[in-house]
Design a protein around this motif. Sequence first.
Motif, mmCIF file in Angstrom:
data_model
loop_
_atom_site.group_PDB
_atom_site.id
_atom_site.type_symbol
_atom_site.label_atom_id
_atom_site.label_comp_id
_atom_site.label_asym_id
_atom_site.label_seq_id
_atom_site.Cartn_x
_atom_site.Cartn_y
_atom_site.Cartn_z
ATOM 1 N N THR A 1 0.840 -1.192 0.000
ATOM 2 C CA THR A 1 0.000 0.000 0.000
ATOM 3 C C THR A 1 0.874 1.240 0.000
ATOM 4 O OG1 THR A 1 -1.741 -1.153 1.191
ATOM 5 C CG2 THR A 1 -1.776 1.232 1.260
ATOM 6 N N ASP A 2 0.609 2.149 -0.877
ATOM 7 C CA ASP A 2 1.354 3.393 -0.962
ATOM 8 C C ASP A 2 0.413 4.531 -0.590
ATOM 9 O OD1 ASP A 2 3.720 4.738 -3.359
ATOM 10 O OD2 ASP A 2 2.795 5.666 -1.621
ATOM 11 N N ASP B 1 0.877 7.723 0.205
ATOM 12 C CA ASP B 1 1.062 9.004 -0.482
ATOM 13 C C ASP B 1 0.553 8.944 -1.913
ATOM 14 O OD1 ASP B 1 2.203 10.110 1.766
ATOM 15 O OD2 ASP B 1 4.241 9.547 1.196
ATOM 16 N N MET B 2 0.810 7.811 -2.580
ATOM 17 C CA MET B 2 0.355 7.667 -3.957
ATOM 18 C C MET B 2 -1.171 7.706 -4.037
ATOM 19 S SD MET B 2 -1.097 5.074 -6.010
ATOM 20 C CE MET B 2 -0.520 3.547 -5.284
ATOM 21 N N GLU C 1 -4.974 0.532 -2.649
ATOM 22 C CA GLU C 1 -3.667 0.020 -3.052
ATOM 23 C C GLU C 1 -3.547 -0.024 -4.565
ATOM 24 O OE1 GLU C 1 -3.126 -4.180 -2.206
ATOM 25 O OE2 GLU C 1 -5.298 -4.397 -2.001
#
Length: 468
Positions: free
Chosen positions: A3-4, A6-7, A281
């Motif tokens: 999981t990112d 910020d993205m 995600e």
Amino acid sequence: MATDVDMIKDAREQWDSAYQAGRTNDKMGLECLRFSLGKQWDGDLEEKRLKASRPCLVMNKTDEKVRGVENDFRLSRLGIKVSGVDSNSDPKMAEINAGLLRSIYYKSNATAIRNYAFSQLLRTGRGNWRAVFEYVNDRSFDQCVRLKRIVDPFSVQWDPFRLELDNSDANFCFIREELSETQFKLKYPKAELFSWIGSDTSQTNWRTQKSLFVAERFWVEIAMEKLYLVDRMDKERGVTARMAVTKLNPDLDVVVHKNDRPMVRDVENRQVWWQKMTGKEEIEERRRLPTKHIPVFEAYGREIWENNIRRIKGMVEDMMDPQRMYNYVSSSYAEQVALAPRMPWILTAKMLGEYQDDWDTMHEENLQYLLWEIDDANPNMKPFRESPGQISTAYEAALSRYDHDIMSASGRYQANLGERSNERSGAALARRQHMGDLGSYHYKDNMSIAMNDEANVVLEMARNVYDG
């Protein structure tokens, strides 16, 4: 998949800015789409009339006008012509590029894809399609470029700060896709069952009971580079060639000077990236696409700017009011005609007597005769029906007026539809046909702008794939 946070946050902010900027156009576009398909009565008014057993006719002249322009586009068979940009261009290379485009278009069934996009353009104000990479077959690692249609024009959200008509300056774009839970689990077994959603809480209705949304995200990263005009030495042939390069070869390149100044300037190096994600995600790994422009194409009906706000209009919007009035007058006329043979009977209560049931159901059954009792107070009177009133000729005048208003709003008159008109000579008919074509020509012209952008992007993608 990791999981990112910020993205996902950046993607949601981008989506929200696009969603809010295009919300008015999307709402009107959806209303126009439904209107063209026959939902032409206001919901509250229609409900009241139906409860009162009053007709709500839909005499759908709007779709007739739209289909006329749509089929005219199909007959025109717009295409792409590849040519060199100057006298130094290689005609053979232009011919090769033209053949490459024809092959891609044929295998993609590009004509059908554009026809669908143009149909959506007329009804909603915009039509979309895209270019993708595909493997040649299930047993190959070779890739090819194909065009794909985008069924739902409202699933595409663009950078709200773009200005070019072909969206070539857009820095991001989203395509939202709906999947059933079963499809999602089959395609992404390791991903959590979570729908894509922006930060706006009003968008929570995207998650339905048995389906969810995922989002494809395209975005552009820009790096500044130096562009040099150089004379490059070809040692084998002993000649030099003037060209523009971003990387200097000190052994071969000599920078050109003008007025004692080197010919060098800053340029943008646009890199297009793609990923697929849910609201939590990344479900397909991000990758760079071999093109400088986002490979999603959008054609507009009409683009109008008002106070720095972009308004998109298709063909249907201006026809909605006269079409509603045409439906209302048609319904009122039908109601008057239907009620004419059902004028009330004049009789006394005594005359009904034991036969009241027959009189109450006479409009439902085809009775051969009606019985009544003699009223002692009026022995010479018998039941009689009032003569139907004269139906006003104002209905015909109103229908003719609103029919003309619909034609005026669409730019399509009787002569364009093959109907008989006042013109008699061939020249007069040709002039009227030409005027009708002018009234809707901007739709085809805007479509051709998007097709030019499509050809440039497809060629850029194809050269990178086939050269690699």
